[in-house]
Design a protein around this motif. Structure first.
Motif, PDB file in Angstrom:
ATOM      1  N   LEU A 131       0.817  -1.217   0.000  1.00  0.00           N
ATOM      2  CA  LEU A 131       0.000   0.000   0.000  1.00  0.00           C
ATOM      3  C   LEU A 131       0.849   1.264   0.000  1.00  0.00           C
ATOM      4  N   VAL A 132       1.876   1.298   0.845  1.00  0.00           N
ATOM      5  CA  VAL A 132       2.731   2.492   0.904  1.00  0.00           C
ATOM      6  C   VAL A 132       3.458   2.685  -0.423  1.00  0.00           C
ATOM      7  N   SER A 133       3.987   1.603  -0.972  1.00  0.00           N
ATOM      8  CA  SER A 133       4.723   1.707  -2.230  1.00  0.00           C
ATOM      9  C   SER A 133       3.808   2.094  -3.395  1.00  0.00           C
ATOM     10  N   ILE A 134       2.603   1.538  -3.437  1.00  0.00           N
ATOM     11  CA  ILE A 134       1.650   1.909  -4.489  1.00  0.00           C
ATOM     12  C   ILE A 134       1.268   3.383  -4.369  1.00  0.00           C
ATOM     13  N   CYS A 135       1.116   3.880  -3.150  1.00  0.00           N
ATOM     14  CA  CYS A 135       0.813   5.307  -2.962  1.00  0.00           C
ATOM     15  C   CYS A 135       1.941   6.179  -3.511  1.00  0.00           C
ATOM     16  N   ILE A 136       3.178   5.777  -3.243  1.00  0.00           N
ATOM     17  CA  ILE A 136       4.326   6.552  -3.725  1.00  0.00           C
ATOM     18  C   ILE A 136       4.384   6.522  -5.250  1.00  0.00           C
ATOM     19  N   GLU A 137       4.282   5.341  -5.834  1.00  0.00           N
ATOM     20  CA  GLU A 137       4.361   5.234  -7.293  1.00  0.00           C
ATOM     21  C   GLU A 137       3.184   5.942  -7.973  1.00  0.00           C
ATOM     22  N   SER A 138       1.999   5.871  -7.366  1.00  0.00           N
ATOM     23  CA  SER A 138       0.835   6.565  -7.922  1.00  0.00           C
ATOM     24  C   SER A 138       1.033   8.071  -7.891  1.00  0.00           C
ATOM     25  N   THR A 139       1.588   8.566  -6.796  1.00  0.00           N
ATOM     26  CA  THR A 139       1.875   9.998  -6.701  1.00  0.00           C
ATOM     27  C   THR A 139       2.906  10.403  -7.752  1.00  0.00           C
ATOM     28  N   GLN A 140       3.939   9.572  -7.920  1.00  0.00           N
ATOM     29  CA  GLN A 140       4.929   9.866  -8.954  1.00  0.00           C
ATOM     30  C   GLN A 140       4.286   9.870 -10.336  1.00  0.00           C
ATOM     31  N   LEU A 141       3.397   8.918 -10.587  1.00  0.00           N
ATOM     32  CA  LEU A 141       2.707   8.857 -11.876  1.00  0.00           C
ATOM     33  C   LEU A 141       1.881  10.118 -12.118  1.00  0.00           C
ATOM     34  N   LEU A 142       1.148  10.550 -11.096  1.00  0.00           N
ATOM     35  CA  LEU A 142       0.358  11.773 -11.228  1.00  0.00           C
ATOM     36  C   LEU A 142       1.257  12.987 -11.466  1.00  0.00           C
ATOM     37  N   LEU A 143       2.393  13.032 -10.781  1.00  0.00           N
ATOM     38  CA  LEU A 143       3.324  14.146 -10.992  1.00  0.00           C
ATOM     39  C   LEU A 143       3.880  14.144 -12.412  1.00  0.00           C
TER      40      LEU A 143
END
Length: 184
Positions: A131-143
């Motif tokens: 969950l933490v890693s998916i949140c980070i990668e999702s935020t990077q994707l949005l950025l």
């Protein structure tokens, strides 16, 4: 486009908010042990470092020219980046091992600190790391999509982060076992 240093965001916004949260939390958990309180502060500090490593630099403003959608969609395929780096090694062969080792080591502290704060089993550690890693990668994707940020988004990072959390959890369990054997 306006570009802001993540250290500035950490100093001005995140650290004061986390400080207020920690003080409020500490007042309600006076019965907790010193180890718990130290682990909580360590987890907060680790979270700040993790955010700085994974989301820095932060850019504000919409900009999408030159966005490589094919590369972004291909990055969502598991093991694609690792296998492509292994098939076509760059002149600097350590890049592959830095990517793998760095993503694993990045989550080892998470795997050590979380069980100090709550009782965790292997499946829950996998879920928490995921969950933490998916949140980070999702935020990077949005950025990347909305601000044309220079971040590299990869589903392989999620898998390697979960392995790192499990390595940290295994280290925690081994250390706890040693401490319990030493105690009379």
């Amino acid at each position: 486009m306006y570009r802001i240093n993540s250290a500035f965001v950490l100093l001005v916004v995140v650290i004061p908010l986390l400080g207020m949260f920690t003080v409020a939390r500490w007042r309600h958990v006076r019965s907790r042990s010193l180890a718990y309180n130290v682990a909580l502060l360590a987890l907060i500090g680790y979270s700040l470092v993790l955010l700085n490593f994974t989301l820095s630099p932060i850019r504000f403003g919409l900009s999408t020219p030159g966005l490589d959608w094919a590369r972004l969609l291909a990055a969502l395929v598991p093991f694609r980046d690792i296998s492509s780096m292994m098939a076509n090694p760059s002149p600097d062969a350590t890049t592959l091992w830095r990517n793998i080792g760095g993503n694993i080591l990045l989550f080892v502290p998470f795997g050590i600190l979380l069980p100090v704060l709550r009782s965790v089993t292997w499946p829950r550690m996998i879920l928490a790391g995921l969950l933490v890693s998916i949140c980070i990668e999702s935020t990077q994707l949005l950025l990347v999509v909305f601000t044309n940020s220079p971040h590299v988004v990869s589903s392989d990072d999620v898998l390697l982060n979960v392995i790192g959390a499990l390595v940290g959890y295994g280290s925690f369990l081994a250390l706890r076992h040693v401490v319990e054997k030493i105690r009379p």
